[in-house]
Structure formats: C-alpha cells, structure tokens
Design a protein around this motif. Structure first.
Motif, PDB file in Angstrom:
ATOM      1  N   TRP A 329       0.807  -1.221   0.000  1.00 32.46           N
ATOM      2  CA  TRP A 329       0.000   0.000   0.000  1.00 32.46           C
ATOM      3  C   TRP A 329       0.838   1.267   0.000  1.00 32.46           C
ATOM      4  O   TRP A 329       0.320   2.358   0.257  1.00 32.46           O
ATOM      5  CB  TRP A 329      -0.911   0.017   1.237  1.00 32.46           C
ATOM      6  CG  TRP A 329      -1.861  -1.140   1.280  1.00 32.46           C
ATOM      7  CD1 TRP A 329      -2.224  -1.954   0.239  1.00 32.46           C
ATOM      8  CD2 TRP A 329      -2.576  -1.611   2.422  1.00 32.46           C
ATOM      9  NE1 TRP A 329      -3.113  -2.915   0.668  1.00 32.46           N
ATOM     10  CE2 TRP A 329      -3.345  -2.728   2.007  1.00 32.46           C
ATOM     11  CE3 TRP A 329      -2.635  -1.215   3.753  1.00 32.46           C
ATOM     12  CZ2 TRP A 329      -4.156  -3.433   2.878  1.00 32.46           C
ATOM     13  CZ3 TRP A 329      -3.450  -1.910   4.623  1.00 32.46           C
ATOM     14  CH2 TRP A 329      -4.208  -2.999   4.191  1.00 32.46           C
ATOM     15  N   TYR A 334      -3.110   2.664  -3.822  1.00 30.94           N
ATOM     16  CA  TYR A 334      -3.495   2.398  -2.447  1.00 30.94           C
ATOM     17  C   TYR A 334      -3.029   3.461  -1.455  1.00 30.94           C
ATOM     18  O   TYR A 334      -3.642   3.632  -0.401  1.00 30.94           O
ATOM     19  CB  TYR A 334      -2.930   1.036  -2.008  1.00 30.94           C
ATOM     20  CG  TYR A 334      -3.251  -0.085  -2.967  1.00 30.94           C
ATOM     21  CD1 TYR A 334      -4.546  -0.582  -3.084  1.00 30.94           C
ATOM     22  CD2 TYR A 334      -2.267  -0.634  -3.782  1.00 30.94           C
ATOM     23  CE1 TYR A 334      -4.851  -1.606  -3.970  1.00 30.94           C
ATOM     24  CE2 TYR A 334      -2.562  -1.658  -4.671  1.00 30.94           C
ATOM     25  CZ  TYR A 334      -3.848  -2.135  -4.767  1.00 30.94           C
ATOM     26  OH  TYR A 334      -4.147  -3.142  -5.648  1.00 30.94           O
ATOM     27  N   TRP A 355      -7.936  -3.488   2.019  1.00 26.50           N
ATOM     28  CA  TRP A 355      -7.901  -4.883   1.568  1.00 26.50           C
ATOM     29  C   TRP A 355      -8.984  -5.147   0.521  1.00 26.50           C
ATOM     30  O   TRP A 355      -8.764  -5.883  -0.448  1.00 26.50           O
ATOM     31  CB  TRP A 355      -8.073  -5.835   2.748  1.00 26.50           C
ATOM     32  CG  TRP A 355      -6.832  -6.040   3.547  1.00 26.50           C
ATOM     33  CD1 TRP A 355      -6.482  -5.425   4.719  1.00 26.50           C
ATOM     34  CD2 TRP A 355      -5.740  -6.911   3.222  1.00 26.50           C
ATOM     35  NE1 TRP A 355      -5.250  -5.864   5.141  1.00 26.50           N
ATOM     36  CE2 TRP A 355      -4.771  -6.777   4.246  1.00 26.50           C
ATOM     37  CE3 TRP A 355      -5.492  -7.795   2.178  1.00 26.50           C
ATOM     38  CZ2 TRP A 355      -3.574  -7.496   4.254  1.00 26.50           C
ATOM     39  CZ3 TRP A 355      -4.290  -8.513   2.179  1.00 26.50           C
ATOM     40  CH2 TRP A 355      -3.348  -8.369   3.198  1.00 26.50           C
ATOM     41  N   MET A 358      -7.789  -3.760  -2.800  1.00 23.24           N
ATOM     42  CA  MET A 358      -6.759  -4.611  -3.399  1.00 23.24           C
ATOM     43  C   MET A 358      -7.369  -5.898  -3.947  1.00 23.24           C
ATOM     44  O   MET A 358      -6.929  -6.406  -4.980  1.00 23.24           O
ATOM     45  CB  MET A 358      -5.668  -4.919  -2.373  1.00 23.24           C
ATOM     46  CG  MET A 358      -4.462  -5.632  -2.952  1.00 23.24           C
ATOM     47  SD  MET A 358      -2.968  -5.513  -1.912  1.00 23.24           S
ATOM     48  CE  MET A 358      -3.481  -6.406  -0.450  1.00 23.24           C
ATOM     49  N   THR A 366      -3.526  -9.832  -3.309  1.00 26.26           N
ATOM     50  CA  THR A 366      -4.203  -9.886  -2.012  1.00 26.26           C
ATOM     51  C   THR A 366      -3.919 -11.196  -1.303  1.00 26.26           C
ATOM     52  O   THR A 366      -3.522 -11.216  -0.132  1.00 26.26           O
ATOM     53  CB  THR A 366      -5.724  -9.717  -2.198  1.00 26.26           C
ATOM     54  OG1 THR A 366      -5.989  -8.439  -2.749  1.00 26.26           O
ATOM     55  CG2 THR A 366      -6.458  -9.860  -0.876  1.00 26.26           C
TER      56      THR A 366
END
Length: 624
Positions: A329, A334, A355, A358, A366
């Motif tokens: 991230w 992100y 999350w 992603m 992920t």
C-alpha cells in the motif's frame, strides 16, 4: 544449523547458464575448454559453441552450460539475455587488461594466465579489483587462475555457479554489513511460523523441528547448546529463558553470510517457498483467478475475520506487513485511498477497505500478502461474484463491495467529492486530474451492516477512448456524473459525458445505473442548468440531480444513495434517444414476428383441418 543441497533444487531442472566475456587474447576459450575437457587446448577456435561442463564437477550437481563470446561484441548475446534460465557472468582479464562493462547479473572476475605473471609484479588482483568492486556491486568474487597449469579452473566456475544458486546481493548489504530489509522480513515470517507456541522464542524442540524441515537432519543437544552460546556471547538479547529470540535468529543468518555460508540461509528461504527475489514462488500462490470482465472479487467472511484479528494485534503499530517483502500500500492506487488519522494510521474500517480495494484490483496480490502475514486458508480468502448482467436480471445484488465510476468535466468537483468520502478537508486549490485515482470507505446500512464503496475518478479525456474498449465499463457497478451547479457549461459538458457513457453501455450490454450530482451547491445555482438537468433526468429515466457541497460538508446522504442504487442495478439505467429508437425497433420486430408466428400457426391448423376433413367425410359415407 547446517547447510544442505535443497538450494540447488531451484536450478536442478533448468540448470545454470554462465556467460564468459573479455577482451581478445585474455584466455576466455582456453578457460572453458580446460574446464570441460580437463586439458589445455593447443588450437583454440575464435568462439566456442555453448559448452556443458561435467555434472560431477560441482557438489550441487546442477547442470552448467557456458556461453563463450567474441571480444568484438559490445553486448552480450541476446539468447543469454532473454533466457529464462538463471544466469551468471564471468569477466576475464589478463596482463592488467580489464573490461568494466558490467551486466545486472552476478559477476565473477577471473584473472587468467596466472602462469605468465611476473613474480616481481607488485600489483595484485585485489589491488586491481578493490576500486572496481566498490563501483560495481554485481561483482561477487575475484579469482586468479591458469588454464595452462590447471590452477583454480574449477574454482572459477564453482564461484560462478554459487553466485547464481546462493547470491549475496538479495540477502546482504556489503557496505553496512547487515541483512537487507526483504531478507529480514522473510526470516521473520519463517521464525513466526516455526514458533509454534507463540512465545517469541524458538525452544530446543522448535529449533530441532526447524533443522529437520530445512536440512533433513536433527540437531544434537550439544549442538543446540553451542548455537545458543555463540549467539549469547555476541548478542545477549538473542537468547532468553524460552530459547532463541528473533534477534538471535537474524544474527545467526547474518553470521552465516559473513562467513561465506550463504547456502545455509538460501536453503532455509527455499524450504519455505521463497525464490531468488525473496518472494514466495508461483507454486506457493494462487494461479490467475478466472473471471469475466463484469465479475468482481471480494474477501470471504473467513478472511475478513482473520484481518480483524491481525488489525487488533499489529496495525496499531503499523506492523501488518513486517513479514511481507514490502507494504503493498505504499504506492498508488493504495497510498492515499483510505481515511487516515493525524498520525497516518488506519481505523479498522480503513484497514478493511484497503484490503477490499486490493481484492478488486489485484486479487492474486491480495492472497499473496495474506499468506505473508499468516493466513493459512489460501484460496478460501476470496470469492468471485456473479456477473453484473445476472445481478441486473435478478434485480438485486449480493455483493459487499461496489465500484462507482465518477465522471465529470474539469473543475466540476470530482476530486473534492472523492476526498470528502475519506474525511479529507476541503481545499480551494484546483489540481487537475490526469489519471485515475481511488478512494474507498465503508458505508453504514439501515440494518446495521456495512458495505464497502470504491470511488474511482475517471479523467474527462478518458471518456473519448470508450468506443475502442468494449469492456471499459464492465467493472462499474454505478456511475456518478458530477457538474458545477453554478456553471452552465459544466452542466452541458456533464450531459455530453452522460450521453457518451450511456451510448457505450447500450452498445456493449454492460448497462450501468447512473446518478447526477450537482456539486458546489454552496455557490449561486445556475437556473438554466437546473431546468435542463430536470428535463434530461426525465428524458433519460433517471432520478433528479442530487445537490451536494463538499465545502460545507452537506452530502445529502449521497454515499448511501449510491450504495442503494448499486444494490438495485435494474433501476436508474439511462436511455438515450438512439437507445429508445433501437428498443422501439426491436419491439416492432418482435410484434411482427409474433403476428407472423400466429398467422403461421393458424395456417397450419387450417391445413391440418383441411386434410382431416376429407378423411372423416369418406368414413361417414362408408358408414351410411
């Protein structure tokens, strides 16, 4: 802990390819022939063909192929550069000649023709190479040799093979004499996996299990005592009453590497699935997830519960990815996608939202990172949702994550709209959007649950490219069209974008619910824009525009309304005039076909009756 042969298995099927390069007359070809045939050649060709060295020449018994090069070549042969096999490079020199062209693979520098060196020559190989090695960190080893006298020929290729199978660069920083961050993270994950009782130390039994797993041989009690004694003498905190601590575990590996026993650390890493980049190999991860363009990927409830526990344990200190190669991230999209507190930390909702984003954008990444941080479920971490076309037919969605595309002309308030969603303060400074950006957050539902909403800002210029990308809007659950409510040209441009998008989805079949947002409601509204937007909404079958003001913090429940419209994707589908005409045409065609079908059915029944009637008439006559 002791080394083994498991590290060599990484290359046992593909083998090692070694390129030998150097100036003319430095002894390249003689070096190769002497290694392969164990005899010095009398006639040496200009360039040798690829040469396979004897397997029993090396303890790892990994196949080694040597590629000779011409001194005229300024670039290595393309076949070696594009090869998927592991590659090392031997740079040859003699009589002080050295080529400083270095490639981005492990390099061994070999000083050939040692037999011709003047014994009175004061300059040694170390003196020649020391400044060059400082400049080129790819150089692993320097060694002098003589093909004529068979001095250290096998060693040259042994070091080259070793540099491939057990490279130093990914593990160790030779300037600071410390383990590199990615190596530390991988070893920390391995330590945690081996610390079965989670007491922060490897007991004698856990150390022995680790040894057996990695090296197929147990540690004797005296060896365990010896290992801990070495650590405690150099690093007192490396051992406690429960056993070897993480700091002690890392110290041991740094010690192995400094003593040249890189194979020990590489054996450990490869036993736990790591490749030469110190990432988990493909065999440890999910294959690409099969899905159509209009399907999405979400975390399962099991994965979400695992992440809740991870957040409670680690994320308060920002340590979630301390066992991953790096934080996924740290960069776009992100890095600035979620709400953060004054210290840059995440709330639980922000953590789970990141999350979720992603999982939508890169589900394989992920799952990879879930494995790094300790999730054991693998494929059970994610699920593929239904196709959006199916969801529209069922008139409701079971999804937990919705993706909203935000369109609008320049200075319409799109970026402020995204920023407000994650709690960023309003700014008067205009920053043009040149590429897509994301924000993501949770939205509370009336039943007490939460849905995750992803806002994806689409640059105005990107809409012109829609006709050339059939699936461009397949991932879109709902589209928002924003305009400056005080500016008539802004509304007119927003209308154009709406028609362009609606025309695209009509032609591709990926119908998308749409909402019109009148931003900057704190400014004096433009009456023409208000009237036109009402007319356009009615004509296209959409709800009336929704006024908002990010400056005043007045959002008119816009985010809940977006989620509600996403959950009922059969509503708020815009219709263009062309689309209405096309639908009307299809209705007329269908009616015509129905009439034809009914007429044909009547004709068939009539024909059947015509055929049956004479037969009955004949039978009646016979009976009479």
């Amino acid at each position: 802990m002791a080394g083994g042969d498991s590290a060599a298995k990484l290359s046992s099927t593909t083998g090692v390819r070694i390129v030998v390069a150097g100036d003319r007359g430095t002894g390249k070809s003689s070096l190769i022939i002497t290694a392969a045939a164990e005899s010095f050649p009398t006639n040496v060709p200009t360039v040798l063909p690829p040469t396979r060295l004897p397997d029993d020449m090396f303890p790892d018994r990994v196949p080694v192929t040597v590629i000779d090069t011409s001194s005229r070549q300024r670039v290595l042969p393309s076949v070696t550069l594009v090869s998927k096999n592991i590659l090392a490079h031997i740079r040859v020199y003699s009589n002080g000649s050295f080529i400083a062209r270095i490639v981005k693979v492990p390099v061994i520098v070999a000083g050939c023709k040692l037999d011709l060196r003047d014994e009175q020559q004061a300059i040694s190989l170390e003196q020649v190479m020391s400044p060059i090695m400082q400049q080129f960190r790819e150089i692993e080893t320097c060694i002098e040799c003589s093909a004529y006298r068979h001095i250290q020929i096998a060693e040259v290729f042994y070091y080259a093979q070793k540099a491939v199978l057990h490279p130093t660069a990914p593990l160790f920083d030779q300037e600071t004499h410390t383990l590199k961050p990615r190596c530390v993270r991988a070893l920390k994950r391995i330590f945690i996996l081996c610390d079965h009782d989670r007491d922060g130390a490897l007991s004698d039994a856990e150390l022995n299990d680790f040894q057996v797993k990695c090296f197929n041989a147990p540690l004797q009690p005296s060896e365990i005592v010896g290992v801990k004694r070495v650590v405690q003498e150099k690093l007192p905190e490396g051992v406690n009453e429960d056993g070897l601590t993480l700091s002690g575990f890392l110290f041991l590996h740094a010690l192995f590497i400094e003593k040249g026993r890189l194979e020990t650390t590489w054996t450990v890493l490869r036993k736990f699935g790591y490749n030469n980049d110190i990432r988990l190999g493909d065999d440890q991860l999910l294959p690409p997830i099969k899905r159509t363009a209009d399907q999405s990927v979400e975390l399962t409830s099991e994965a979400v519960e695992f992440l809740r526990g991870v957040f409670t344990l680690f994320d308060i200190d920002g340590m979630t990815f301390s066992t991953a190669p790096e934080s996924p991230w740290s960069e776009a999209p992100y890095a600035n996608a979620v709400e953060k507190n004054a210290l840059g930390g995440l709330s639980l909702d922000g953590f789970l939202s990141e999350w979720a984003l992603m999982s939508v954008l890169d589900p394989v990444l992920t799952v990879e990172n879930l494995i790094y941080i300790g999730y054991a479920g693998g494929p059970s971490a994610v699920r593929v949702t239904r196709k959006r076309q199916v969801v529209r037919k069922k008139q409701s969605s079971e999804r937990n994550v919705f993706q909203c595309f935000v369109f609008g002309p320049k200075e319409s308030g799109k970026s402020s709209f995204l920023h407000s969603f994650v709690g960023r303060p309003f700014s008067e400074v205009y920053m043009p959007t040149t590429e897509e950006q994301y924000t993501v957050n949770t939205v509370d539902q009336p039943d007490g649950t939460k849905k995750t909403l992803i806002l994806r800002e689409i640059p105005e210029d990107s809409v012109e490219k829609l006709p050339s990308h059939k699936d461009a809007l397949a991932a879109c659950d709902i589209a928002v069209f924003a305009h400056d409510s005080s500016n008539e040209p802004s509304w007119m441009r927003a209308t154009e974008l709406l028609v362009q998008v609606a025309s695209h989805v009509e032609s591709t079949g990926y119908e998308v619910p749409c909402i019109i947002v009148a931003a900057k409601d704190d400014l004096e509204p433009n009456p023409t824009a208000i009237q036109d937007s009402t007319r356009v909404s009615q004509d296209m079958g959409l709800e009336a525009r929704i006024p908002i003001s990010t400056k005043l913090g007045d959002f008119n429940n816009i985010f809940k309304r977006i989620v509600r419209a996403s959950e009922h994707p059969h509503l708020s589908i815009p219709e263009t005039e062309a689309g209405k005409t096309r639908k009307q045409y299809h209705r007329l065609v269908n009616r015509s076909l129905m009439v034809v079908s009914v007429g044909a059915a009547v004709a068939i029944v009539g024909l059947a009756a015509y055929r049956i009637y004479p037969e009955w008439e004949r039978r009646l006559q016979l009976l009479g």
